[in-house]
Design a protein around this motif. Structure first.
Motif, mmCIF file in Angstrom:
data_model
loop_
_atom_site.group_PDB
_atom_site.id
_atom_site.type_symbol
_atom_site.label_atom_id
_atom_site.label_comp_id
_atom_site.label_asym_id
_atom_site.label_seq_id
_atom_site.Cartn_x
_atom_site.Cartn_y
_atom_site.Cartn_z
ATOM 1 N N VAL A 34 44.889 45.223 37.961
ATOM 2 C CA VAL A 34 45.900 44.192 38.207
ATOM 3 C C VAL A 34 45.409 42.904 37.701
ATOM 4 O O VAL A 34 45.923 42.088 36.960
ATOM 5 C CB VAL A 34 46.517 44.134 39.373
ATOM 6 C CG1 VAL A 34 47.594 43.035 39.574
ATOM 7 C CG2 VAL A 34 47.259 45.494 39.761
ATOM 8 N N VAL A 35 44.440 42.267 38.443
ATOM 9 C CA VAL A 35 43.804 41.133 38.001
ATOM 10 C C VAL A 35 43.316 40.938 36.706
ATOM 11 O O VAL A 35 43.209 40.089 36.142
ATOM 12 C CB VAL A 35 42.725 40.586 39.310
ATOM 13 C CG1 VAL A 35 43.476 40.436 40.614
ATOM 14 C CG2 VAL A 35 41.739 41.590 39.217
ATOM 15 N N ALA A 36 42.686 41.970 36.201
ATOM 16 C CA ALA A 36 42.031 41.878 34.877
ATOM 17 C C ALA A 36 43.325 41.795 33.977
ATOM 18 O O ALA A 36 42.937 40.998 32.863
ATOM 19 C CB ALA A 36 41.479 43.225 34.429
ATOM 20 N N MET A 37 44.562 42.311 34.076
ATOM 21 C CA MET A 37 45.414 42.239 33.274
ATOM 22 C C MET A 37 46.183 41.065 33.295
ATOM 23 O O MET A 37 46.720 40.357 32.236
ATOM 24 C CB MET A 37 46.749 43.332 33.363
ATOM 25 C CG MET A 37 46.293 44.709 32.926
ATOM 26 S SD MET A 37 45.782 44.953 31.341
ATOM 27 C CE MET A 37 44.045 44.745 31.368
ATOM 28 N N LEU A 68 38.894 29.775 34.681
ATOM 29 C CA LEU A 68 39.419 29.279 35.839
ATOM 30 C C LEU A 68 39.895 30.382 36.551
ATOM 31 O O LEU A 68 39.672 30.746 37.693
ATOM 32 C CB LEU A 68 40.355 28.164 35.842
ATOM 33 C CG LEU A 68 39.755 26.885 35.380
ATOM 34 C CD1 LEU A 68 40.827 25.542 35.245
ATOM 35 C CD2 LEU A 68 38.713 26.105 36.215
ATOM 36 N N ILE A 69 40.610 31.302 35.855
ATOM 37 C CA ILE A 69 41.248 32.375 36.094
ATOM 38 C C ILE A 69 40.144 33.623 36.891
ATOM 39 O O ILE A 69 40.273 34.232 37.747
ATOM 40 C CB ILE A 69 42.166 33.187 35.425
ATOM 41 C CG1 ILE A 69 43.397 32.376 35.003
ATOM 42 C CG2 ILE A 69 42.716 34.579 35.890
ATOM 43 C CD1 ILE A 69 44.350 32.934 33.946
ATOM 44 N N LEU A 70 39.117 33.781 35.951
ATOM 45 C CA LEU A 70 37.821 34.365 36.513
ATOM 46 C C LEU A 70 37.295 33.845 37.703
ATOM 47 O O LEU A 70 36.864 34.784 38.705
ATOM 48 C CB LEU A 70 36.986 34.449 35.202
ATOM 49 C CG LEU A 70 35.684 35.357 35.757
ATOM 50 C CD1 LEU A 70 35.810 36.971 35.983
ATOM 51 C CD2 LEU A 70 34.756 35.134 34.394
ATOM 52 N N ALA A 71 37.231 32.678 37.927
ATOM 53 C CA ALA A 71 36.803 32.059 39.148
ATOM 54 C C ALA A 71 37.617 32.293 40.215
ATOM 55 O O ALA A 71 37.177 32.906 41.431
ATOM 56 C CB ALA A 71 36.496 30.592 39.162
ATOM 57 N N ALA A 72 38.909 32.345 39.831
ATOM 58 C CA ALA A 72 39.982 32.690 41.285
ATOM 59 C C ALA A 72 39.732 34.101 41.636
ATOM 60 O O ALA A 72 39.705 34.502 42.668
ATOM 61 C CB ALA A 72 41.427 32.282 40.772
ATOM 62 N N ILE A 73 39.656 35.000 40.701
ATOM 63 C CA ILE A 73 39.488 36.635 40.811
ATOM 64 C C ILE A 73 38.310 36.897 41.493
ATOM 65 O O ILE A 73 38.153 37.657 42.443
ATOM 66 C CB ILE A 73 39.446 37.224 39.431
ATOM 67 C CG1 ILE A 73 40.883 37.101 38.722
ATOM 68 C CG2 ILE A 73 39.056 38.682 39.527
ATOM 69 C CD1 ILE A 73 40.900 37.571 37.279
ATOM 70 N N ALA A 124 30.634 25.836 35.647
ATOM 71 C CA ALA A 124 30.143 25.574 37.053
ATOM 72 C C ALA A 124 30.886 26.429 38.069
ATOM 73 O O ALA A 124 30.101 26.832 38.988
ATOM 74 C CB ALA A 124 29.900 24.028 37.324
ATOM 75 N N THR A 125 32.097 26.174 38.065
ATOM 76 C CA THR A 125 32.927 26.897 39.236
ATOM 77 C C THR A 125 32.944 28.425 38.995
ATOM 78 O O THR A 125 32.712 29.071 40.229
ATOM 79 C CB THR A 125 34.601 26.269 39.201
ATOM 80 O OG1 THR A 125 34.543 24.894 39.150
ATOM 81 C CG2 THR A 125 35.361 27.160 40.007
ATOM 82 N N THR A 126 32.907 28.875 38.062
ATOM 83 C CA THR A 126 32.730 30.077 38.040
ATOM 84 C C THR A 126 31.535 30.786 38.307
ATOM 85 O O THR A 126 31.342 31.676 39.003
ATOM 86 C CB THR A 126 33.316 30.779 36.384
ATOM 87 O OG1 THR A 126 34.375 30.307 35.961
ATOM 88 C CG2 THR A 126 32.947 32.293 36.210
ATOM 89 N N ILE A 127 30.527 29.926 37.855
ATOM 90 C CA ILE A 127 29.039 30.673 38.094
ATOM 91 C C ILE A 127 28.904 30.643 39.744
ATOM 92 O O ILE A 127 28.423 31.577 40.383
ATOM 93 C CB ILE A 127 27.966 29.814 37.430
ATOM 94 C CG1 ILE A 127 28.118 30.086 36.028
ATOM 95 C CG2 ILE A 127 26.657 30.036 38.055
ATOM 96 C CD1 ILE A 127 27.133 29.232 35.376
#
Length: 217
Positions: A34-37, A68-73, A124-127
């Protein structure tokens, strides 16, 4: 009630059930799908969404939407699916991991923003969240093992990252043919990721996630 508010009580009630770890793995797989989609579709149409919701000057921010979405996931995975820390009552470990991630985030922002601007801030946020989710998952697996299918997860995640970040490499524009093309890519991604994760796109999961019998302690 959000997912975490509903899911954590189920975990704490079920974890002693012999079949719990397999059920947890299945929930994670569907959650990842779901989050990937969400990541794919919001990335593919991030520019249009920003044009609708913000002044045109901000629409170019679509290039950082995937990051940013990846960081949230990653943050959600680190919070929702690291059961072992909670089960083992090692909440102090979370504090340590969160503190290290915070320091890492600050250090990376200081380093990357002068070099890459807004992209550096997003990166930076994602890492920092990659570190947080990875460290929490490693500790969680140590205290309560869940048989995640890491090979499937890796390939599905890699495909998702490639598709979602294609908008940062290629300027697809906002013409109708490009819009239709991105829509087709989005639909194809639904099929491909579901195959990579080896799941069926239906609601049967909801019938399999139920609390164990009262006789299970």
């Amino acid at each position: 009630m959000d997912f975490q508010g509903a899911w954590n009580p189920i975990v704490m009630k079920m974890f002693r059930d012999p079949s719990a770890s397999e059920r947890f793995e299945r929930v994670f797989t569907y959650y990842l799908f779901v989050v990937a989609m969400i990541l794919v579709w919001l990335s593919l149409f991030g520019r249009e969404i920003l044009l609708l919701l913000t002044p045109k000057v901000f629409s170019e921010g679509y290039v950082v939407v995937p990051t940013l979405i990846l960081a949230a996931i990653l943050a959600s995975i680190g919070g929702y699916f690291t059961y072992g820390i909670q089960i083992a009552e090692k909440s102090s470990y979370r504090l340590v991991i969160n503190f290290i991630a915070l320091v890492l985030n600050i250090g990376l922002n200081i380093t990357l923003i002068p070099l890459m601007g807004i992209i550096g801030a997003a990166l930076a946020t994602t890492i920092s969240f990659v570190f947080l989710a990875s460290a929490a998952m490693i500790l969680s697996q140590k205290y309560y093992y869940v048989p995640y299918k890491w090979a499937n997860i890796f390939w599905a995640s890699l495909f998702t990252l490639v598709i979602s970040n294609s908008v940062t490499i290629f300027d697809f524009g906002t013409s109708m043919p490009m819009f239709v093309g991105r829509f087709v890519v989005g639909l194809a991604s639904v099929y491909i990721v579901s195959r990579l994760l080896k799941i069926s796109i239906n609601m049967s999961l909801l019938r399999t996630i139920k609390a164990p019998d009262r006789g299970v302690s």
